[in-house]
Design a protein around this motif. Sequence first.
Motif, PDB file in Angstrom:
ATOM      1  N   VAL A  48      -3.161  -6.504   6.285  1.00 27.93           N
ATOM      2  CA  VAL A  48      -2.402  -5.506   7.040  1.00 27.93           C
ATOM      3  C   VAL A  48      -2.359  -5.894   8.512  1.00 27.93           C
ATOM      4  O   VAL A  48      -1.300  -5.988   9.113  1.00 27.93           O
ATOM      5  CB  VAL A  48      -3.034  -4.117   6.875  1.00 27.93           C
ATOM      6  CG1 VAL A  48      -2.311  -3.094   7.744  1.00 27.93           C
ATOM      7  CG2 VAL A  48      -3.021  -3.695   5.411  1.00 27.93           C
ATOM      8  N   SER A  49      -3.526  -6.132   9.073  1.00 30.44           N
ATOM      9  CA  SER A  49      -3.619  -6.498  10.479  1.00 30.44           C
ATOM     10  C   SER A  49      -4.964  -7.150  10.741  1.00 30.44           C
ATOM     11  O   SER A  49      -5.971  -6.707  10.191  1.00 30.44           O
ATOM     12  CB  SER A  49      -3.452  -5.264  11.371  1.00 30.44           C
ATOM     13  OG  SER A  49      -3.476  -5.635  12.736  1.00 30.44           O
ATOM     14  N   ALA A  60       1.235  -7.317   9.457  1.00 30.37           N
ATOM     15  CA  ALA A  60       2.203  -7.490   8.383  1.00 30.37           C
ATOM     16  C   ALA A  60       3.531  -6.871   8.813  1.00 30.37           C
ATOM     17  O   ALA A  60       3.552  -5.869   9.546  1.00 30.37           O
ATOM     18  CB  ALA A  60       1.694  -6.824   7.107  1.00 30.37           C
ATOM     19  N   ASP A  61       4.629  -7.452   8.369  1.00 30.35           N
ATOM     20  CA  ASP A  61       5.943  -6.940   8.751  1.00 30.35           C
ATOM     21  C   ASP A  61       6.101  -5.465   8.403  1.00 30.35           C
ATOM     22  O   ASP A  61       6.745  -4.713   9.130  1.00 30.35           O
ATOM     23  CB  ASP A  61       7.039  -7.756   8.063  1.00 30.35           C
ATOM     24  CG  ASP A  61       7.189  -9.142   8.653  1.00 30.35           C
ATOM     25  OD1 ASP A  61       7.784 -10.002   7.977  1.00 30.35           O
ATOM     26  OD2 ASP A  61       6.709  -9.378   9.783  1.00 30.35           O
ATOM     27  N   SER A  62       5.508  -5.069   7.311  1.00 30.17           N
ATOM     28  CA  SER A  62       5.680  -3.702   6.830  1.00 30.17           C
ATOM     29  C   SER A  62       5.015  -2.660   7.725  1.00 30.17           C
ATOM     30  O   SER A  62       5.306  -1.468   7.604  1.00 30.17           O
ATOM     31  CB  SER A  62       5.137  -3.571   5.408  1.00 30.17           C
ATOM     32  OG  SER A  62       3.765  -3.919   5.373  1.00 30.17           O
ATOM     33  N   ARG A  66       4.049   0.405  13.745  1.00 33.51           N
ATOM     34  CA  ARG A  66       3.462   1.664  13.264  1.00 33.51           C
ATOM     35  C   ARG A  66       1.940   1.630  13.313  1.00 33.51           C
ATOM     36  O   ARG A  66       1.312   2.660  13.549  1.00 33.51           O
ATOM     37  CB  ARG A  66       3.911   1.944  11.833  1.00 33.51           C
ATOM     38  CG  ARG A  66       5.407   2.070  11.657  1.00 33.51           C
ATOM     39  CD  ARG A  66       5.755   2.570  10.254  1.00 33.51           C
ATOM     40  NE  ARG A  66       5.337   1.650   9.204  1.00 33.51           N
ATOM     41  CZ  ARG A  66       4.510   1.991   8.202  1.00 33.51           C
ATOM     42  NH1 ARG A  66       4.017   3.223   8.146  1.00 33.51           N
ATOM     43  NH2 ARG A  66       4.203   1.106   7.278  1.00 33.51           N
ATOM     44  N   PHE A  67       1.352   0.482  13.054  1.00 34.96           N
ATOM     45  CA  PHE A  67      -0.101   0.354  13.011  1.00 34.96           C
ATOM     46  C   PHE A  67      -0.585  -0.416  14.232  1.00 34.96           C
ATOM     47  O   PHE A  67       0.077  -1.330  14.717  1.00 34.96           O
ATOM     48  CB  PHE A  67      -0.543  -0.386  11.761  1.00 34.96           C
ATOM     49  CG  PHE A  67      -0.356   0.363  10.468  1.00 34.96           C
ATOM     50  CD1 PHE A  67       0.399   1.530  10.389  1.00 34.96           C
ATOM     51  CD2 PHE A  67      -0.945  -0.106   9.295  1.00 34.96           C
ATOM     52  CE1 PHE A  67       0.558   2.211   9.203  1.00 34.96           C
ATOM     53  CE2 PHE A  67      -0.792   0.559   8.091  1.00 34.96           C
ATOM     54  CZ  PHE A  67      -0.030   1.719   8.051  1.00 34.96           C
ATOM     55  N   THR A  68      -1.775  -0.059  14.696  1.00 35.97           N
ATOM     56  CA  THR A  68      -2.391  -0.764  15.810  1.00 35.97           C
ATOM     57  C   THR A  68      -3.842  -1.060  15.485  1.00 35.97           C
ATOM     58  O   THR A  68      -4.601  -0.148  15.137  1.00 35.97           O
ATOM     59  CB  THR A  68      -2.318   0.069  17.103  1.00 35.97           C
ATOM     60  OG1 THR A  68      -0.950   0.387  17.395  1.00 35.97           O
ATOM     61  CG2 THR A  68      -2.906  -0.711  18.270  1.00 35.97           C
ATOM     62  N   ILE A  69      -4.217  -2.317  15.609  1.00 34.46           N
ATOM     63  CA  ILE A  69      -5.604  -2.722  15.395  1.00 34.46           C
ATOM     64  C   ILE A  69      -6.283  -2.862  16.745  1.00 34.46           C
ATOM     65  O   ILE A  69      -5.661  -3.285  17.726  1.00 34.46           O
ATOM     66  CB  ILE A  69      -5.662  -4.050  14.604  1.00 34.46           C
ATOM     67  CG1 ILE A  69      -7.107  -4.356  14.178  1.00 34.46           C
ATOM     68  CG2 ILE A  69      -5.062  -5.201  15.405  1.00 34.46           C
ATOM     69  CD1 ILE A  69      -7.222  -5.557  13.244  1.00 34.46           C
ATOM     70  N   SER A  70      -7.544  -2.473  16.795  1.00 36.37           N
ATOM     71  CA  SER A  70      -8.275  -2.603  18.052  1.00 36.37           C
ATOM     72  C   SER A  70      -9.767  -2.672  17.775  1.00 36.37           C
ATOM     73  O   SER A  70     -10.230  -2.268  16.709  1.00 36.37           O
ATOM     74  CB  SER A  70      -7.973  -1.432  18.993  1.00 36.37           C
ATOM     75  OG  SER A  70      -8.378  -0.213  18.425  1.00 36.37           O
TER      76      SER A  70
END
Length: 122
Positions: A48-49, A60-62, A66-70
Amino acid sequence: QMQPVESGRGKVQPGESLTLSCSAAGFTLDGYSVGWFRQAPGKEREGVSCIGRHGTTYYADSVKGRFTISVNGAKNTLYLQMKSLKPEDPAVYYCAVDALFELCVSHGYDYWGQGTQVTVSS
């Protein structure tokens, strides 16, 4: 022993947000590649990330936009902030850590959390 531990499982409606956390028990995340993966029923586990140990971030393109990793170094915790959740996002989400692997591919990661269920349903 390196043991990531996820938290933040939940059921949300489409369009809502949810944040997953992954704490690192027994080690520090600094210097490791870290990532979030997910596996839906009948599907392979997908990246995913991830943040590579040299700082490269992958989405991931999907989930882009929308998603943020930290990572919060002070809390030694990895996060995945998920917004605008869609009906295709439900899965068991896993955090993973590896000392060497750079790519966001599951077979390269050695240390895995137990997984946390994310459900998106109206």
